[in-house]
Motif scaffolding. Sequence first.
Motif, PDB file in Angstrom:
ATOM      1  N   MET A   1       0.842  -1.202  -0.127  1.00 25.51           N
ATOM      2  CA  MET A   1      -0.185   0.040   0.038  1.00 25.51           C
ATOM      3  C   MET A   1       1.001   1.045  -0.037  1.00 25.51           C
ATOM      4  O   MET A   1       0.507   2.194  -0.774  1.00 25.51           O
ATOM      5  CB  MET A   1      -1.128  -0.008   1.057  1.00 25.51           C
ATOM      6  CG  MET A   1      -1.671   1.088   1.199  1.00 25.51           C
ATOM      7  SD  MET A   1      -2.738   1.479   2.934  1.00 25.51           S
ATOM      8  CE  MET A   1      -1.351   1.759   3.857  1.00 25.51           C
ATOM      9  N   LEU A   2       1.950   1.355   0.923  1.00 30.26           N
ATOM     10  CA  LEU A   2       2.480   2.511   0.922  1.00 30.26           C
ATOM     11  C   LEU A   2       3.424   2.473  -0.412  1.00 30.26           C
ATOM     12  O   LEU A   2       3.706   3.793  -0.884  1.00 30.26           O
ATOM     13  CB  LEU A   2       3.610   2.405   2.056  1.00 30.26           C
ATOM     14  CG  LEU A   2       2.935   2.420   3.633  1.00 30.26           C
ATOM     15  CD1 LEU A   2       4.129   2.023   4.728  1.00 30.26           C
ATOM     16  CD2 LEU A   2       2.449   3.720   3.698  1.00 30.26           C
ATOM     17  N   ASP A   3       3.805   1.651  -1.089  1.00 33.72           N
ATOM     18  CA  ASP A   3       4.602   1.852  -2.376  1.00 33.72           C
ATOM     19  C   ASP A   3       3.834   2.408  -3.398  1.00 33.72           C
ATOM     20  O   ASP A   3       3.980   3.396  -4.144  1.00 33.72           O
ATOM     21  CB  ASP A   3       5.132   0.511  -2.733  1.00 33.72           C
ATOM     22  CG  ASP A   3       6.216   0.601  -3.944  1.00 33.72           C
ATOM     23  OD1 ASP A   3       7.044   1.440  -4.006  1.00 33.72           O
ATOM     24  OD2 ASP A   3       6.122  -0.474  -4.843  1.00 33.72           O
ATOM     25  N   LEU A   4       2.432   2.129  -3.387  1.00 32.70           N
ATOM     26  CA  LEU A   4       1.355   2.392  -4.234  1.00 32.70           C
ATOM     27  C   LEU A   4       1.277   3.920  -4.135  1.00 32.70           C
ATOM     28  O   LEU A   4       0.890   4.729  -5.002  1.00 32.70           O
ATOM     29  CB  LEU A   4       0.212   1.680  -4.256  1.00 32.70           C
ATOM     30  CG  LEU A   4       0.181   0.251  -4.788  1.00 32.70           C
ATOM     31  CD1 LEU A   4      -1.025  -0.575  -4.635  1.00 32.70           C
ATOM     32  CD2 LEU A   4       0.454   0.068  -6.437  1.00 32.70           C
ATOM     33  N   LEU A   5       1.046   4.331  -2.814  1.00 37.38           N
ATOM     34  CA  LEU A   5       0.806   5.579  -2.289  1.00 37.38           C
ATOM     35  C   LEU A   5       1.908   6.749  -2.974  1.00 37.38           C
ATOM     36  O   LEU A   5       1.685   7.672  -3.448  1.00 37.38           O
ATOM     37  CB  LEU A   5       0.296   5.853  -0.762  1.00 37.38           C
ATOM     38  CG  LEU A   5      -0.506   5.094  -0.512  1.00 37.38           C
ATOM     39  CD1 LEU A   5      -0.731   5.353   1.060  1.00 37.38           C
ATOM     40  CD2 LEU A   5      -1.864   5.501  -0.972  1.00 37.38           C
ATOM     41  N   HIS A   6       3.072   6.145  -2.418  1.00 29.79           N
ATOM     42  CA  HIS A   6       4.458   7.038  -2.646  1.00 29.79           C
ATOM     43  C   HIS A   6       4.783   7.143  -4.205  1.00 29.79           C
ATOM     44  O   HIS A   6       5.272   8.190  -4.563  1.00 29.79           O
ATOM     45  CB  HIS A   6       5.366   6.554  -1.672  1.00 29.79           C
ATOM     46  CG  HIS A   6       6.477   7.227  -1.284  1.00 29.79           C
ATOM     47  ND1 HIS A   6       6.506   8.724  -1.040  1.00 29.79           N
ATOM     48  CD2 HIS A   6       7.959   7.198  -1.924  1.00 29.79           C
ATOM     49  CE1 HIS A   6       7.543   9.317  -1.185  1.00 29.79           C
ATOM     50  NE2 HIS A   6       8.457   8.598  -1.480  1.00 29.79           N
ATOM     51  N   ASN A   7       4.766   5.772  -4.868  1.00 26.93           N
ATOM     52  CA  ASN A   7       5.370   5.867  -6.125  1.00 26.93           C
ATOM     53  C   ASN A   7       4.396   5.842  -7.355  1.00 26.93           C
ATOM     54  O   ASN A   7       4.914   6.108  -8.520  1.00 26.93           O
ATOM     55  CB  ASN A   7       6.346   4.681  -6.272  1.00 26.93           C
ATOM     56  CG  ASN A   7       7.446   4.828  -5.094  1.00 26.93           C
ATOM     57  OD1 ASN A   7       8.070   5.723  -5.090  1.00 26.93           O
ATOM     58  ND2 ASN A   7       8.014   3.681  -4.487  1.00 26.93           N
ATOM     59  N   TYR A   8       3.108   5.512  -7.162  1.00 22.16           N
ATOM     60  CA  TYR A   8       2.272   5.331  -8.062  1.00 22.16           C
ATOM     61  C   TYR A   8       1.052   6.412  -8.243  1.00 22.16           C
ATOM     62  O   TYR A   8       0.056   5.929  -8.737  1.00 22.16           O
ATOM     63  CB  TYR A   8       1.762   3.944  -8.110  1.00 22.16           C
ATOM     64  CG  TYR A   8       3.025   3.060  -8.683  1.00 22.16           C
ATOM     65  CD1 TYR A   8       3.370   2.817  -9.957  1.00 22.16           C
ATOM     66  CD2 TYR A   8       3.628   2.550  -7.491  1.00 22.16           C
ATOM     67  CE1 TYR A   8       4.333   1.945 -10.288  1.00 22.16           C
ATOM     68  CE2 TYR A   8       5.069   1.581  -7.950  1.00 22.16           C
ATOM     69  CZ  TYR A   8       5.134   1.059  -9.208  1.00 22.16           C
ATOM     70  OH  TYR A   8       6.285   0.448  -9.555  1.00 22.16           O
ATOM     71  N   ARG A   9       0.884   7.274  -7.276  1.00 21.94           N
ATOM     72  CA  ARG A   9      -0.159   8.061  -6.828  1.00 21.94           C
ATOM     73  C   ARG A   9      -1.484   7.669  -6.717  1.00 21.94           C
ATOM     74  O   ARG A   9      -2.630   7.943  -6.909  1.00 21.94           O
ATOM     75  CB  ARG A   9      -0.109   9.043  -8.299  1.00 21.94           C
ATOM     76  CG  ARG A   9       0.883   9.730  -8.529  1.00 21.94           C
ATOM     77  CD  ARG A   9       0.930  10.792  -9.856  1.00 21.94           C
ATOM     78  NE  ARG A   9       1.944  11.635  -9.976  1.00 21.94           N
ATOM     79  CZ  ARG A   9       2.277  12.360 -11.048  1.00 21.94           C
ATOM     80  NH1 ARG A   9       1.206  12.521 -11.937  1.00 21.94           N
ATOM     81  NH2 ARG A   9       3.220  13.136 -11.258  1.00 21.94           N
ATOM     82  N   PHE A  10      -1.565   6.535  -5.941  1.00 23.62           N
ATOM     83  CA  PHE A  10      -2.672   5.786  -5.621  1.00 23.62           C
ATOM     84  C   PHE A  10      -3.260   6.589  -4.081  1.00 23.62           C
ATOM     85  O   PHE A  10      -2.293   7.256  -3.567  1.00 23.62           O
ATOM     86  CB  PHE A  10      -2.660   4.387  -5.107  1.00 23.62           C
ATOM     87  CG  PHE A  10      -2.851   3.344  -6.309  1.00 23.62           C
ATOM     88  CD1 PHE A  10      -3.770   2.787  -6.337  1.00 23.62           C
ATOM     89  CD2 PHE A  10      -1.614   3.585  -7.137  1.00 23.62           C
ATOM     90  CE1 PHE A  10      -3.555   1.768  -7.299  1.00 23.62           C
ATOM     91  CE2 PHE A  10      -1.854   2.786  -8.173  1.00 23.62           C
ATOM     92  CZ  PHE A  10      -2.807   1.666  -8.452  1.00 23.62           C
ATOM     93  N   LYS A  11      -4.403   6.474  -3.956  1.00 22.05           N
ATOM     94  CA  LYS A  11      -4.993   7.190  -2.469  1.00 22.05           C
ATOM     95  C   LYS A  11      -5.116   6.087  -1.778  1.00 22.05           C
ATOM     96  O   LYS A  11      -5.802   4.824  -2.148  1.00 22.05           O
ATOM     97  CB  LYS A  11      -6.181   7.927  -2.974  1.00 22.05           C
ATOM     98  CG  LYS A  11      -5.825   9.366  -3.699  1.00 22.05           C
ATOM     99  CD  LYS A  11      -4.866  10.257  -2.906  1.00 22.05           C
ATOM    100  CE  LYS A  11      -4.642  11.454  -3.882  1.00 22.05           C
ATOM    101  NZ  LYS A  11      -3.767  12.535  -3.065  1.00 22.05           N
TER     102      LYS A  11
END
Length: 310
Positions: free
Chosen positions: A138-148
Amino acid sequence: MISKITTLYFSFSSNFVISIILKGKVSFREREELLLRAYVPGIKIMEMVQKNIINNSDLIISYCPSKYQKISYEDNSIIIHDDWSKEIPVYFFHLIYSISHHVLLKKDYYTIHSACVGKESQWSLLLGHTGVGKTTVMLDLLHNYRFKMFSSNKTIVRFKKNFYLEAIAGTTTITCKDSARDKLKTIVGQTANFVNRFACNLPDKYSASKSKVKIGRVYFVRLNPAVEECVGLNNFESMVSLYPFFLDYINSGTILFNGKDFYDGAPITTEIKKKILSSLKRSLISLNVYSLNGSLDFISKTIEKHYEKI
């Protein structure tokens, strides 16, 4: 001598209200609020309490200072005898979750051990038991792929009449292993320590502004650098894999006083189980379910590619 008494009021997504009465030298501070929001999805700490709520709480939990450990039940009240003079123990937050889990089940809301992330109108659940790597992904998606992030660790969902799954609330605090503390120190604020983990809040920029989201995909994630596989599950495989998470047997009970007692809550009836299966079967019309194993880079890039296709 008059004992100090603190009363707190919590409410859940189903408008179920719990009064917490703390007697003696015990405090509910930032640590306790972080842990409560980490364990209990959709919980609200009610600062402005109306008189009718005070008189009509659905459940009252009272803590009484004692060197002897005991829990007792009387109608709509639970009384805990223990020594919380140093801090409120972790089992208290587990207990509040167990209570909310059973209350929500009766109202056709389900607490799933999952993170919920997405972009715009596309939202996914990241499922798995503690330790598989949900928070790391989750943290990787938020930080590197602009997920919320809609929810961090537990998500409340319901089945809609037009055959889809909707997330309506979740935990807002994240919990991580102590080994991840240094990696996150640049983005987290206040932390609360418990066992070999810590709880913290993320900056607002990572959080979704939506009050509810439609779930289109479910990923059973597991960090394992030795393999790289993404397998789409058929309907039967999806039901078999998802069904236990809707019951959440692993987290729905609470071990008390280092194993001296146990809170089991209300039994899950056959009627509830059949309703879950029936609703789950219908929702798979609009739900894609995957088993996703591999390195962090592989898992995150695979999820991102699924979002790029739509």
